[in-house]
Design a protein around this motif. Structure first.
Motif, short mmCIF file in Angstrom:
data_model
loop_
_atom_site.label_atom_id
_atom_site.label_comp_id
_atom_site.label_asym_id
_atom_site.label_seq_id
_atom_site.Cartn_x
_atom_site.Cartn_y
_atom_site.Cartn_z
N UNK A 128 0.83 -1.21 0.00
CA UNK A 128 0.00 0.00 0.00
C UNK A 128 0.86 1.26 0.00
N UNK A 129 1.94 1.22 0.81
CA UNK A 129 2.84 2.38 0.84
C UNK A 129 3.48 2.59 -0.52
N UNK A 130 3.95 1.47 -1.13
CA UNK A 130 4.56 1.58 -2.46
C UNK A 130 3.54 2.08 -3.48
N UNK A 131 2.31 1.51 -3.40
CA UNK A 131 1.26 1.96 -4.32
C UNK A 131 0.92 3.42 -4.10
N UNK A 132 0.87 3.82 -2.81
CA UNK A 132 0.57 5.22 -2.51
C UNK A 132 1.68 6.13 -3.04
N UNK A 133 2.93 5.67 -2.86
CA UNK A 133 4.04 6.46 -3.40
C UNK A 133 3.93 6.57 -4.91
N UNK A 134 3.58 5.43 -5.56
CA UNK A 134 3.43 5.47 -7.01
C UNK A 134 2.28 6.40 -7.42
N UNK A 135 1.16 6.31 -6.65
CA UNK A 135 0.03 7.19 -6.96
C UNK A 135 0.39 8.66 -6.77
N UNK A 136 1.14 8.92 -5.69
CA UNK A 136 1.58 10.30 -5.46
C UNK A 136 2.47 10.77 -6.60
N UNK A 137 3.39 9.85 -7.02
CA UNK A 137 4.29 10.20 -8.12
C UNK A 137 3.50 10.44 -9.41
N UNK A 138 2.52 9.54 -9.68
CA UNK A 138 1.69 9.72 -10.88
C UNK A 138 0.88 11.00 -10.79
N UNK A 139 0.33 11.27 -9.58
CA UNK A 139 -0.46 12.49 -9.39
C UNK A 139 0.41 13.72 -9.61
N UNK A 140 1.64 13.65 -9.09
CA UNK A 140 2.55 14.78 -9.30
C UNK A 140 2.84 14.97 -10.78
N UNK A 141 3.10 13.83 -11.47
CA UNK A 141 3.37 13.92 -12.91
C UNK A 141 2.16 14.45 -13.66
N UNK A 142 0.94 13.95 -13.25
CA UNK A 142 -0.27 14.46 -13.89
C UNK A 142 -0.46 15.95 -13.61
N UNK A 143 -0.12 16.34 -12.38
CA UNK A 143 -0.23 17.77 -12.05
C UNK A 143 0.71 18.60 -12.90
N UNK A 144 1.95 18.09 -13.05
CA UNK A 144 2.92 18.82 -13.88
C UNK A 144 2.45 18.89 -15.32
N UNK A 145 1.95 17.73 -15.83
CA UNK A 145 1.47 17.70 -17.22
C UNK A 145 0.26 18.62 -17.39
N UNK A 146 -0.62 18.63 -16.37
CA UNK A 146 -1.79 19.52 -16.45
C UNK A 146 -1.35 20.98 -16.45
N UNK A 147 -0.37 21.27 -15.59
CA UNK A 147 0.14 22.66 -15.58
C UNK A 147 0.75 23.04 -16.93
N UNK A 148 1.53 22.08 -17.49
CA UNK A 148 2.12 22.33 -18.81
C UNK A 148 1.02 22.51 -19.86
N UNK A 149 -0.02 21.67 -19.78
CA UNK A 149 -1.12 21.78 -20.75
C UNK A 149 -1.80 23.14 -20.63
N UNK A 150 -2.09 23.53 -19.37
CA UNK A 150 -2.74 24.83 -19.17
C UNK A 150 -1.85 25.97 -19.67
#
Length: 202
Positions: A128-150
């Protein structure tokens, strides 16, 4: 005559002797008979007394045997009761030992199950911790990509507005639609880049 008298006396004496002998014989026979009867009676009495003595002795022996048997039975009952109590005590000890051993086995099984549960829970928590870390990493990447898109969307919009102003200023007499070859309309977003709403809800 004198001779005849003597003969007569002899005959009388002989007759008297014979009568005496017969009488003595009868008396002896009667005495013998009485003796036999007395002996038989005495033997009967002795036999009866002996039988009574034997019966009395038998009763005495039987009473002693019964009393001894009762004593033995009482002793046997006491021995059996004592043996039963000893066996009950022994069975209680065995039962307590078996119960304690069973509790120890159950406790050992519970401890093993708890260890396995803790190990499984630890693995799940790590995943769960690893999955949460992966989700956080994916969320961060999605946030960065969303910021870049905007950012790119805003920059593109500003660029199109500036270019549209340039066209309007440079070619003020163009009719609507004549400058589309210079600044065409924006393309629609491809379907493979659109995230379905059901997927986003999940």
């Amino acid at each position: 005559m004198h001779q005849s008298i003597e003969d007569e006396l002899q005959r009388e004496n002989l007759a008297a002797e014979q009568r005496m002998v017969h009488r003595i014989q009868r008396i002896m026979i009667e005495c013998h008979k009485e003796k036999i009867e007395a002996v038989a009676k005495a033997r009967d009495e002795e036999r009866q007394l002996a039988q009574e003595a034997i019966l009395a002795q038998k009763r005495k022996v039987m009473d002693e045997f019964i009393n001894a048997g009762m004593t033995v039975v009482k002793d046997e009952r006491k021995s059996v009761s004592k043996l039963v109590k000893e066996k009950e005590h022994e069975m209680n000890i065995y039962y307590c030992m078996a119960q304690r051993q069973k509790q120890e086995e159950v406790q050992e099984v519970l401890q093993e199950a708890e260890k396995a549960h803790q190990a499984t829970l630890g693995n799940v928590m790590n995943k769960l911790v690893n999955t949460q870390d992966e989700l956080v990493s994916v969320a961060q990447q999605l946030g960065i990509m969303t910021n870049w898109k905007d950012f790119l969307e805003e920059e593109l919009q500003e660029t199109r507005m500036a270019f549209q102003k340039y066209i309007n200023f440079t070619f003020p007499k163009l009719a609507p639609g004549q400058a589309d070859f210079i600044l065409p309309e924006r393309k629609k977003t491809p379907s493979n880049l659109i995230i379905p709403r059901e997927t986003t809800r999940k």
